[in-house]
Design a protein around this motif. Structure first.
Motif, PDB file in Angstrom:
ATOM      1  N   MET A  73       0.821  -1.211   0.000  1.00  0.00           N
ATOM      2  CA  MET A  73       0.000   0.000   0.000  1.00  0.00           C
ATOM      3  C   MET A  73       0.855   1.261   0.000  1.00  0.00           C
ATOM      4  SD  MET A  73      -3.062  -1.264   2.564  1.00  0.00           S
ATOM      5  CE  MET A  73      -3.878   0.331   2.600  1.00  0.00           C
ATOM      6  N   GLY A  74       2.141   1.117   0.320  1.00  0.00           N
ATOM      7  CA  GLY A  74       3.078   2.218   0.187  1.00  0.00           C
ATOM      8  C   GLY A  74       3.217   3.113   1.398  1.00  0.00           C
ATOM      9  N   VAL A  75       4.195   4.004   1.314  1.00  0.00           N
ATOM     10  CA  VAL A  75       4.511   4.908   2.419  1.00  0.00           C
ATOM     11  C   VAL A  75       3.422   5.952   2.610  1.00  0.00           C
ATOM     12  CG1 VAL A  75       6.196   6.607   3.243  1.00  0.00           C
ATOM     13  CG2 VAL A  75       6.985   4.520   2.128  1.00  0.00           C
ATOM     14  N   ALA A  76       2.721   6.325   1.549  1.00  0.00           N
ATOM     15  CA  ALA A  76       1.701   7.372   1.657  1.00  0.00           C
ATOM     16  C   ALA A  76       0.447   6.901   2.374  1.00  0.00           C
ATOM     17  CB  ALA A  76       1.331   7.883   0.261  1.00  0.00           C
ATOM     18  N   LEU A  90      -0.883  -1.220  11.883  1.00  0.00           N
ATOM     19  CA  LEU A  90      -0.675   0.188  11.560  1.00  0.00           C
ATOM     20  C   LEU A  90      -1.572   0.657  10.427  1.00  0.00           C
ATOM     21  CD1 LEU A  90       3.206   0.309  11.881  1.00  0.00           C
ATOM     22  CD2 LEU A  90       1.557   1.440  13.379  1.00  0.00           C
ATOM     23  N   ARG A  91      -2.004  -0.232   9.571  1.00  0.00           N
ATOM     24  CA  ARG A  91      -2.884   0.131   8.457  1.00  0.00           C
ATOM     25  C   ARG A  91      -4.338   0.271   8.892  1.00  0.00           C
ATOM     26  NH1 ARG A  91       0.861   1.937   4.810  1.00  0.00           N
ATOM     27  NH2 ARG A  91       1.874   0.246   3.637  1.00  0.00           N
ATOM     28  N   GLY A  92      -4.788  -0.634   9.771  1.00  0.00           N
ATOM     29  CA  GLY A  92      -6.187  -0.615  10.219  1.00  0.00           C
ATOM     30  C   GLY A  92      -6.303  -0.773  11.717  1.00  0.00           C
ATOM     31  N   PRO A  93      -5.670   0.112  12.495  1.00  0.00           N
ATOM     32  CA  PRO A  93      -5.612  -0.084  13.949  1.00  0.00           C
ATOM     33  C   PRO A  93      -6.965  -0.047  14.639  1.00  0.00           C
ATOM     34  CG  PRO A  93      -4.791   2.098  13.365  1.00  0.00           C
ATOM     35  CD  PRO A  93      -4.942   1.331  12.075  1.00  0.00           C
ATOM     36  N   GLU A 103       4.881   5.802   6.960  1.00  0.00           N
ATOM     37  CA  GLU A 103       6.169   6.360   7.353  1.00  0.00           C
ATOM     38  C   GLU A 103       6.807   5.551   8.484  1.00  0.00           C
ATOM     39  OE1 GLU A 103       6.029  10.503   8.161  1.00  0.00           O
ATOM     40  OE2 GLU A 103       5.345  11.052   6.137  1.00  0.00           O
ATOM     41  N   LEU A 104       5.998   5.139   9.458  1.00  0.00           N
ATOM     42  CA  LEU A 104       6.540   4.333  10.555  1.00  0.00           C
ATOM     43  C   LEU A 104       6.962   2.958  10.053  1.00  0.00           C
ATOM     44  CD1 LEU A 104       7.264   3.802  13.460  1.00  0.00           C
ATOM     45  CD2 LEU A 104       4.844   3.386  13.966  1.00  0.00           C
TER      46      LEU A 104
END
Length: 260
Positions: free
Chosen positions: A159-162, A245-248, A167-168
């Motif tokens: 899904m990439g850094v954006a 981190l994507r879907g906390p 970023e983490l």
């Protein structure tokens, strides 16, 4: 939120960095390979509102020391539980952390109150000879930290850094790439593969993965749900392998509903 940070002596001759917070029934969070406990930054505070929560950096990663001799992830998890006086706890493991949690559950069923496997691997699973996974394995065997970090991002964080948490994720991967190749090859694997013993798991089990994760993780999730008695599967939308981190928010809701 008040936390207790400490170091736990472990099997590889060094020590693990660990953190404890909250009050209530205990929960231990295990991160995956090439990461560290920052994986749980968006989940840890919410869980600590209802539970005693422990997270730690696995051997050689994050703030833990590199191993000076062969080590066992299952033995390290037991050392963490013993250090905090936790006779029994729920285990939440992501990726290799899920594999470790499952191996521990098979070896010490009396110490596991519940199990949550997030984008989990499982010991004994035969991975396909797909080009991306072959390249990933080769970089790991050759201890090519730069290439391994590059493939970690492209394969496991597509899904990439954006995207949320990007970023983490990139920072963790960069921080741990060299530590990973220096220490991971000292790991001693369990005597028995958990994939052949899934029917023995009695802990209530939740199996979760993101809909953007690698297809083989979905295949493993299906295998876990089919093999572990009473296991329940959930798919989180808009999340790749780095689901915490994507879907906390969605993951936290699932965990709070599942954990005792």
């Amino acid at each position: 939120m008040r936390t207790q940070q400490t170091r736990v002596p472990v099997s590889g001759g060094g020590s693990l960095w660990a953190e404890r917070a909250g009050e209530g029934t205990p929960v231990v969070l295990l991160h995956g390979a090439g990461m560290d406990s920052r994986l749980w930054d968006m989940v840890f505070p919410a869980l600590a509102g209802r539970h005693t929560v422990v997270r730690y950096d696995a051997c050689g990663l994050g703030r833990s020391t590199p191993p000076t001799e062969p080590f066992r992830d299952v033995a390290d998890l037991r050392a963490v539980l013993d250090h905090f006086g936790l006779d029994r706890a729920a285990l939440v493991g992501m990726s290799l952390g899920g594999e470790t949690a499952l191996d521990f559950t098979v070896a010490h069923p009396d110490r596991v109150a519940a199990l949550a496997l997030v984008g989990s691997s499982v010991s004994g699973h035969t991975w396909p000879e797909a080009p991306d996974l072959v390249a990933y394995g080769a970089a790991n065997r050759e201890r090519d930290a730069g290439r391994l970090a590059e493939l970690e991002l492209s394969i496991w964080a597509p899904m990439g850094v954006a995207a949320t948490g990007g970023e983490l994720i990139a920072t963790m991967i960069a921080d741990n790439a060299r530590r990973r190749v220096a220490g991971e090859h000292g790991a001693v694997h369990p005597d028995q593969d958990a994939v052949t013993l899934l029917g023995q798991v009695t802990a209530p089990t939740l199996v979760v993965h993101g809909d953007q994760d690698h297809p083989e993780i979905a295949a493993i999730a299906a295998r876990l749900v089919a093999g572990i008695p009473g296991a329940r599967g959930e798919v989180v939308p808009d999340a790749d392998h780095y689901l915490p981190l994507r879907g906390p928010e969605r993951l936290t809701d699932l965990l709070l509903a599942h954990l005792p």
